[in-house]
Design a protein around this motif. Structure first.
Motif, mmCIF file in Angstrom:
data_model
loop_
_atom_site.group_PDB
_atom_site.id
_atom_site.type_symbol
_atom_site.label_atom_id
_atom_site.label_comp_id
_atom_site.label_asym_id
_atom_site.label_seq_id
_atom_site.Cartn_x
_atom_site.Cartn_y
_atom_site.Cartn_z
ATOM 1 N N THR A 79 -11.433 -8.755 30.233
ATOM 2 C CA THR A 79 -12.637 -8.159 30.874
ATOM 3 C C THR A 79 -12.562 -6.849 30.350
ATOM 4 O O THR A 79 -11.381 -6.133 30.254
ATOM 5 N N ARG A 80 -13.781 -6.172 29.911
ATOM 6 C CA ARG A 80 -13.744 -4.793 29.262
ATOM 7 C C ARG A 80 -15.143 -4.083 29.097
ATOM 8 O O ARG A 80 -16.300 -4.589 29.525
ATOM 9 N N ARG A 81 -15.162 -2.724 29.496
ATOM 10 C CA ARG A 81 -15.875 -2.095 29.357
ATOM 11 C C ARG A 81 -16.865 -2.343 28.190
ATOM 12 O O ARG A 81 -16.815 -1.782 27.475
ATOM 13 N N ARG A 82 -18.040 -2.131 28.639
ATOM 14 C CA ARG A 82 -18.907 -1.873 26.795
ATOM 15 C C ARG A 82 -20.858 -1.873 27.631
ATOM 16 O O ARG A 82 -20.781 -1.615 28.612
ATOM 17 N N LEU A 136 -30.450 -1.982 22.559
ATOM 18 C CA LEU A 136 -29.648 -2.682 23.419
ATOM 19 C C LEU A 136 -29.169 -3.533 21.629
ATOM 20 O O LEU A 136 -29.098 -3.532 20.830
ATOM 21 N N THR A 137 -27.454 -3.166 22.645
ATOM 22 C CA THR A 137 -26.576 -3.559 21.565
ATOM 23 C C THR A 137 -25.678 -4.811 21.641
ATOM 24 O O THR A 137 -25.373 -4.939 20.592
ATOM 25 N N GLY A 138 -26.150 -5.705 22.644
ATOM 26 C CA GLY A 138 -25.420 -6.960 22.439
ATOM 27 C C GLY A 138 -25.604 -8.256 23.275
ATOM 28 O O GLY A 138 -26.722 -7.465 24.241
ATOM 29 N N TRP A 139 -25.557 -9.185 23.885
ATOM 30 C CA TRP A 139 -25.668 -10.594 24.413
ATOM 31 C C TRP A 139 -24.382 -10.391 25.614
ATOM 32 O O TRP A 139 -23.171 -9.595 24.872
ATOM 33 N N THR A 140 -24.388 -10.930 26.428
ATOM 34 C CA THR A 140 -23.580 -11.213 27.580
ATOM 35 C C THR A 140 -23.397 -12.452 27.165
ATOM 36 O O THR A 140 -23.827 -13.695 27.543
ATOM 37 N N LEU A 141 -22.306 -12.378 26.948
ATOM 38 C CA LEU A 141 -21.900 -14.357 26.093
ATOM 39 C C LEU A 141 -20.642 -14.923 27.050
ATOM 40 O O LEU A 141 -19.617 -13.953 27.371
ATOM 41 N N THR A 155 -19.337 -13.711 19.575
ATOM 42 C CA THR A 155 -17.695 -13.311 19.605
ATOM 43 C C THR A 155 -17.852 -13.168 21.330
ATOM 44 O O THR A 155 -18.819 -12.448 21.819
ATOM 45 N N SER A 156 -17.454 -14.630 21.930
ATOM 46 C CA SER A 156 -17.282 -13.550 23.801
ATOM 47 C C SER A 156 -16.746 -12.304 23.603
ATOM 48 O O SER A 156 -16.511 -11.938 23.514
ATOM 49 N N THR A 157 -18.097 -11.998 24.765
ATOM 50 C CA THR A 157 -17.812 -10.680 25.636
ATOM 51 C C THR A 157 -16.661 -10.457 26.681
ATOM 52 O O THR A 157 -16.981 -9.695 27.386
ATOM 53 N N GLY A 158 -16.391 -11.881 26.869
ATOM 54 C CA GLY A 158 -15.155 -12.213 28.196
ATOM 55 C C GLY A 158 -16.215 -11.856 29.582
ATOM 56 O O GLY A 158 -15.527 -11.719 30.444
#
Length: 448
Positions: free
Chosen positions: A303-306, A314-319, A330-333
């Motif tokens: 898991t990571r800070r984003r 909006l920078t990205g999806w939750t994956l 790529t998965s965002t964890g």
């Protein structure tokens, strides 16, 4: 001999291999909880529960099946594995399913830094009852409170362990301590209710039970005499207690599973402005003592800070892995799961940029409008973002609260609403979702 969640998860994997699974993962959740409720100065209900829940997911190529149980006896583990493999043989192929590659897995984390578990002694049922009684008494001491419908306290711990045939194995323990109170004011058809409560990882951080009860009572009394507001277009101030629901709608629309299904009003908004330019929405799963913190996700990824939204964009999806594969990303964890279902994308701790004004400042500047403190029901169109919810709270005239209101509906479109939000500076930093009160001008209000 008592086995640990780690030992049970490894035994599940061994059973899956023997049953013919090509790959597998296992999750074991072991925990206990105690809860106490009081009414009229006496104990009304006390409950203690202990148990272990197991989940096994097996793969035959691109076919998968999941079984769960609360029985960890060796013969049950064998039966689970055999049943899961038999189910997988009949399951349709899913081209996007499968475990993480070994190079994607996280191998190191600092549980001590996260402070997920309170090492202090478990509270006794008597101590919990005294907290609940103190909250009830404090609420009843507020002039205008007619009764307390619920005063409760609880404590729980659970241990989770995830293991998979790709080599991942990891677990952690989590604790929680809570006190809550629901007070009722008025009589007959004029009765109003409100609440207060607190839940913390560490018992020492928990707010005082008397303060919780008193706040619940004061809030209930403030609602006496509520009536419907006028219909029209007005500014609406979402109180900090419920403002995080607005951010929740944004998170649901940016969830990779919704995007992959084509069921999101944010579908074509990646890289575009969705909040005011000076606001960001940060996810941080590593905040100490916070309920949404975790060292790894349900697929063994770090898991990571984003920044989900950075400077309004909006920078990205939750994956998770499956949604990422469907979208060529790529998965965002962000995989989460229980024992009976596959992983799905989920968010951890969120923080919205706070404003420079207090809630009182926003009230003063809004002129005439509605302060919303409670919402019921929800009609959200996931494809268009059309928004309609029942609400209650307080009417504001010339920047000052004049009377309580109820039985009204607020409506708008989330795409437009979120771009116009004006945040206050009153967010509680110890919550998993740190979102201040939020003002939105020009919303449609339907009352009398």
């Amino acid at each position: 001999m008592t086995r640990t969640p780690e030992e049970i998860s490894q035994q599940l994997l061994d059973a899956a291999r023997l049953a013919g699974a090509e790959a597998a993962d296992a999750i074991v959740i072991d925990g206990s909880s105690v809860s106490v409720e009081v009414r009229g100065g006496a104990l009304e209900h006390a409950e203690r529960s202990e148990g272990t829940d197991l989940g096994l997911r097996v793969f035959l190529g691109k076919q998968q099946a999941i079984v769960s149980s609360s029985d960890s006896r060796p013969e049950t583990l064998t039966a689970m594995a055999e049943r899961a493999v038999a189910m997988a043989r009949e399951a349709p192929e899913d081209p996007f399913t499968g475990l993480a590659a070994s190079e994607e897995l996280t191998g190191g984390w600092d549980l001590d830094a996260l402070e997920l578990f309170d090492p202090s002694p478990e509270p006794s049922a008597e101590a919990l009852m005294q907290d609940a009684l103190a909250a009830e008494a404090a609420a009843l001491a507020v002039s205008g409170v007619s009764q307390v419908s619920d005063a409760a306290a609880g404590y729980g711990i659970h241990r989770v362990h995830l293991a998979a045939t790709n080599g991942f194995s990891g677990g952690y323990a989590r604790s929680s301590r809570s006190t809550s109170c629901v007070a009722i004011s008025g009589e007959g058809t004029g009765m109003e209710r409100d609440y207060d409560g607190d839940s913390r990882t560490f018992q020492a951080d928990l707010r005082d039970a008397e303060e919780i009860g008193r706040k619940a009572g004061e809030r209930a009394v403030e609602q006496v005499g509520a009536r419907q507001p006028a219909t029209g277009s007005f500014p609406v101030l979402f109180d900090e207690r419920i403002s995080s629901s607005l951010i929740g709608h944004l998170l649901a629309a940016s969830n990779g599973a919704a995007i992959a299904r084509g069921a999101s009003w944010l579908q074509d908004c990646l890289g575009e402005q969705v909040l005011p330019e000076h606001l960001s929405l940060i996810e941080d799963p590593h905040r100490p003592r916070i309920s949404g913190s975790r060292p790894f996700d349900a697929e063994g990824l770090a898991t990571r800070r984003r920044a989900i939204v950075e400077n309004g964009v909006l920078t990205g999806w939750t994956l998770d892995l499956a949604s990422a594969r469907k979208l060529g990303m790529t998965s965002t964890g962000n995989a989460a799961r229980g024992v009976s279902g596959p992983p799905s994308p989920s968010n951890w701790n969120l923080s919205l940029t706070q404003g420079t004004q207090s809630r009182a400042d926003l009230l003063r500047d809004m002129g005439t409008g509605l302060l919303v403190t409670s919402m019921i029901g929800s009609t959200i169109n996931p494809n268009t973002g059309d928004y309609s919810r029942g609400a209650s709270g307080f009417w504001v005239e010339n920047g000052e609260i004049t009377h309580p209101v109820n039985e009204c509906t607020i409506a708008g479109n989330l795409r437009d609403m979120l771009k116009r939000i004006i945040p206050a500076n009153d967010a509680r930093p110890y919550l998993s979702r740190v979102v201040p009160s939020v003002l939105i001008e020009g919303m449609t209000l339907a009352g009398n």
